[in-house]
Write a protein that holds these residues in place. Structure first.
Motif, PDB file in Angstrom:
ATOM      1  N   ASP A   1      11.844 -21.638   8.087  1.00  0.00           N
ATOM      2  CA  ASP A   1      11.294 -21.697   6.729  1.00  0.00           C
ATOM      3  C   ASP A   1      11.736 -22.970   6.020  1.00  0.00           C
ATOM      4  O   ASP A   1      10.960 -23.604   5.300  1.00  0.00           O
TER       5      ASP A   1
ATOM      6  N   ALA B   1      15.077 -18.341   9.091  1.00  0.00           N
ATOM      7  CA  ALA B   1      15.348 -19.052   7.844  1.00  0.00           C
ATOM      8  C   ALA B   1      15.360 -20.560   8.066  1.00  0.00           C
ATOM      9  O   ALA B   1      14.861 -21.320   7.229  1.00  0.00           O
TER      10      ALA B   1
ATOM     11  N   PRO C   1      10.648 -21.754  -3.475  1.00  0.00           N
ATOM     12  CA  PRO C   1      10.835 -20.339  -3.791  1.00  0.00           C
ATOM     13  C   PRO C   1       9.935 -19.887  -4.929  1.00  0.00           C
ATOM     14  O   PRO C   1       9.583 -20.674  -5.815  1.00  0.00           O
TER      15      PRO C   1
ATOM     16  N   SER D   1      13.925 -14.864  -6.401  1.00  0.00           N
ATOM     17  CA  SER D   1      12.956 -14.674  -5.330  1.00  0.00           C
ATOM     18  C   SER D   1      13.249 -13.362  -4.620  1.00  0.00           C
ATOM     19  O   SER D   1      14.286 -12.723  -4.859  1.00  0.00           O
TER      20      SER D   1
ATOM     21  N   GLN E   1      13.982 -13.114  -1.577  1.00  0.00           N
ATOM     22  CA  GLN E   1      14.899 -13.396  -0.476  1.00  0.00           C
ATOM     23  C   GLN E   1      16.171 -12.558  -0.580  1.00  0.00           C
ATOM     24  O   GLN E   1      16.744 -12.406  -1.659  1.00  0.00           O
TER      25      GLN E   1
ATOM     26  N   ASP F   1      18.770 -13.734  -3.261  1.00  0.00           N
ATOM     27  CA  ASP F   1      18.453 -15.090  -3.714  1.00  0.00           C
ATOM     28  C   ASP F   1      19.674 -16.004  -3.721  1.00  0.00           C
ATOM     29  O   ASP F   1      20.513 -15.949  -4.616  1.00  0.00           O
TER      30      ASP F   1
ATOM     31  N   LEU G   1      19.740 -14.864   6.443  1.00  0.00           N
ATOM     32  CA  LEU G   1      18.776 -14.974   5.351  1.00  0.00           C
ATOM     33  C   LEU G   1      17.440 -14.387   5.794  1.00  0.00           C
ATOM     34  O   LEU G   1      16.962 -14.660   6.902  1.00  0.00           O
ATOM     35  N   SER G   2      16.835 -13.587   4.922  1.00  0.00           N
ATOM     36  CA  SER G   2      15.526 -13.020   5.238  1.00  0.00           C
ATOM     37  C   SER G   2      14.456 -14.098   5.292  1.00  0.00           C
ATOM     38  O   SER G   2      13.449 -13.962   5.995  1.00  0.00           O
ATOM     39  N   SER G   3      14.679 -15.167   4.517  1.00  0.00           N
ATOM     40  CA  SER G   3      13.788 -16.320   4.468  1.00  0.00           C
ATOM     41  C   SER G   3      14.549 -17.427   3.763  1.00  0.00           C
ATOM     42  O   SER G   3      15.637 -17.196   3.233  1.00  0.00           O
ATOM     43  N   TRP G   4      14.005 -18.633   3.775  1.00  0.00           N
ATOM     44  CA  TRP G   4      14.644 -19.721   3.026  1.00  0.00           C
ATOM     45  C   TRP G   4      13.574 -20.703   2.568  1.00  0.00           C
ATOM     46  O   TRP G   4      13.156 -21.581   3.298  1.00  0.00           O
TER      47      TRP G   4
END
Length: 335
Positions: A241, A238, A248, A257, A259, A282, A154-157
Motif C-alpha cells: 500500500d 501494508a 489516507p 482512517s 486502518q 490509525d 498494519l491492516s493497510s498503509w
C-alpha cells in the motif's frame, strides 16, 4: 498553557492541535504557508514562520511553553527548530519517523540541549516513539538484552504527502540503500528485503512480513538500551500500500482512517523472551496523543532525563502507555 505546533495544517499536525485542545492546552498553529494556516484555523491566532528565518522562528515561538514539530521532511525542519528552542529555552517534541533526521538530533544536539537544560524528544510518534516505549516496557528490570524485534501489523498503509516526501529525502541521503541495526550500529544493506512469516498474537495471527523494514526504532531504542540487534518488520500488504501512495481517508468523526494496527514487540536475553503488544487505530492519529502526553509530562516535570532523549528514556514507559489507554490497548502475552 500555550503550545506551538509547527506544521499545524498538515495531516498529523491537525490531530496534534485537536488533541492538545482536548487536554486543555491552547494550541498555537505555526507554519510556512499563511494561506494554509488561515484556511485550517480561521478565527484563532496563528503565526507564519520559515525554518530558514531564525528571527521569524523566535518571534513565532514567543509566549509558547513548548513546541511540537509536525512538519516534514524533518531533515530540513528539525535542526532549525531545535536551534530556536535552544535560544528560547522551551521544550521541543517532534513526530519524525526519518531515521537520519532522528540520528542527527542525537548526534548534533545532545550535549548542547543538556547544557541548556532543554528537553528535546525526537520521534514522539507511532514509529520510533511507540516502539521505544513498548521495548522499554518489555525490558522491565533487564539492563541488557540480545535482541529486540518490533513487528508492525498494519491492516493497510495509505501514506500522507509528508510521509512520501520524507521517504524521498531518506532514500536520497542513503543513495537508495537501506539501513539495518546490527552488532550495535547502523549499517547499509543491499538487495531485496527478506520475506518471512510473523506470528502476531490473536486476532491477527500469522502474516507475511518484510524483514529489515527499518524504521526509527533503530535510533530510539539503542539510544538508551543495551541491545545490539534491533530488527523491525512490516506486514507485506501494508508495504505494498505504501508503494502505491494512496492518501489516507477519514472514516470517523475524529478524522481517523479505518486502518488498524498491531505492534508486536519481543525482546530476548539468552533463552528468555518477553513480549508486549499494542493495538489501535490509525498510525497518524495515534501520534497525537503520544506527542501531547509527552508535552504534558515535560511541562509538569514528569521526566527522567535532560537534553535529547527518546520516549523510553525520558519517561516512565509503562506509566506513559497506561495514560494512553483511551487510545491504545497494551498487553503482555506469553512470548
Amino acid at each position: 498553557m500555550r503550545v506551538a505546533v509547527f506544521g499545524a495544517y498538515g495531516h498529523t499536525g491537525r490531530f496534534v492541535v485537536a488533541e492538545l485542545r482536548e487536554r486543555g492546552y491552547e494550541p498555537l498553529p505555526l507554519g510556512r504557508d499563511a494561506g494554509k494556516l488561515a484556511a485550517a484555523f480561521p478565527g484563532v491566532e496563528r503565526r507564519v514562520a520559515s525554518v530558514d528565518d531564525p528571527a521569524a522562528l523566535d518571534r513565532a515561538l514567543a509566549g509558547a511553553a513548548a513546541v511540537v514539530n509536525c512538519a516534514g521532511p524533518f531533515a530540513s525542519t528539525a535542526g532549525p527548530l531545535i536551534e530556536a528552542v535552544l535560544r528560547t529555552g522551551i521544550p521541543y517534541i517532534d513526530v519524525a519517523a526519518e531515521i537520519e533526521a532522528n540520528r542527527d538530533t542525537f548526534a548534533h544536539y545532545a550535549d548542547r540541549a543538556e547544557a541548556a537544560g532543554v528537553a528535546v524528544v525526537p520521534a514522539m510518534a507511532f514509529f520510533g516513539g511507540l516502539g521505544d516505549l513498548l521495548v522499554t516496557t518489555a525490558m522491565a528490570d533487564w539492563t541488557a538484552a540480545d535482541e529486540a524485534h518490533v513487528a508492525y501489523g498494519l491492516s493497510s498503509w495509505h501514506p500522507t504527502a509528508g510521509t512520501v516526501a520524507s521517504g524521498v529525502v531518506s532514500r536520497e541521503r542513503r543513495d537508495g540503500r537501506r539501513l539495518r541495526f546490527t552488532d550495535g550500529r547502523l549499517v547499509y544493506a543491499e538487495g531485496e528485503l527478506p520475506r518471512l512469516d510473523w506470528e502476531f498474537p490473536a486476532p491477527l495471527g500469522v502474516r507475511p512480513v518484510l524483514g529489515e523494514f527499518t524504521m526509527a526504532d533503530v535510533v530510539t531504542v539503542p539510544s538508551h538500551l543495551d541491545i545490539p540487534e534491533v530488527c523491525t518488520y512490516m506486514t507485506a500488504n501494508a508495504a505494498g500500500d505504501l508503494a502505491a501512495g494512496k492518501a489516507p481517508a477519514a472514516a470517523d468523526e475524529r478524522g481517523r482512517s479505518a486502518q488498524t494496527f498491531t505492534v508486536d514487540v519481543v525482546v530476548r536475553s539468552g533463552d528468555v523472551r518477553r513480549r508486549v503488544v499494542a493495538h489501535g487505530q490509525d498510525i497518524y492519529a495515534i501520534s497525537a496523543p503520544l506527542a501531547a502526553e509527552a508535552v504534558h509530562r515535560v511541562l509538569t516535570g514528569r521526566t527522567r532525563a535532560r537534553g535529547v532523549a527518546s520516549a523510553g528514556r525520558m519517561f516512565d514507559a509503562p506509566d506513559f502507555l497506561r495514560a494512553l489507554s483511551g487510545h491504545l490497548t497494551v498487553r503482555s502475552p506469553q512470548a
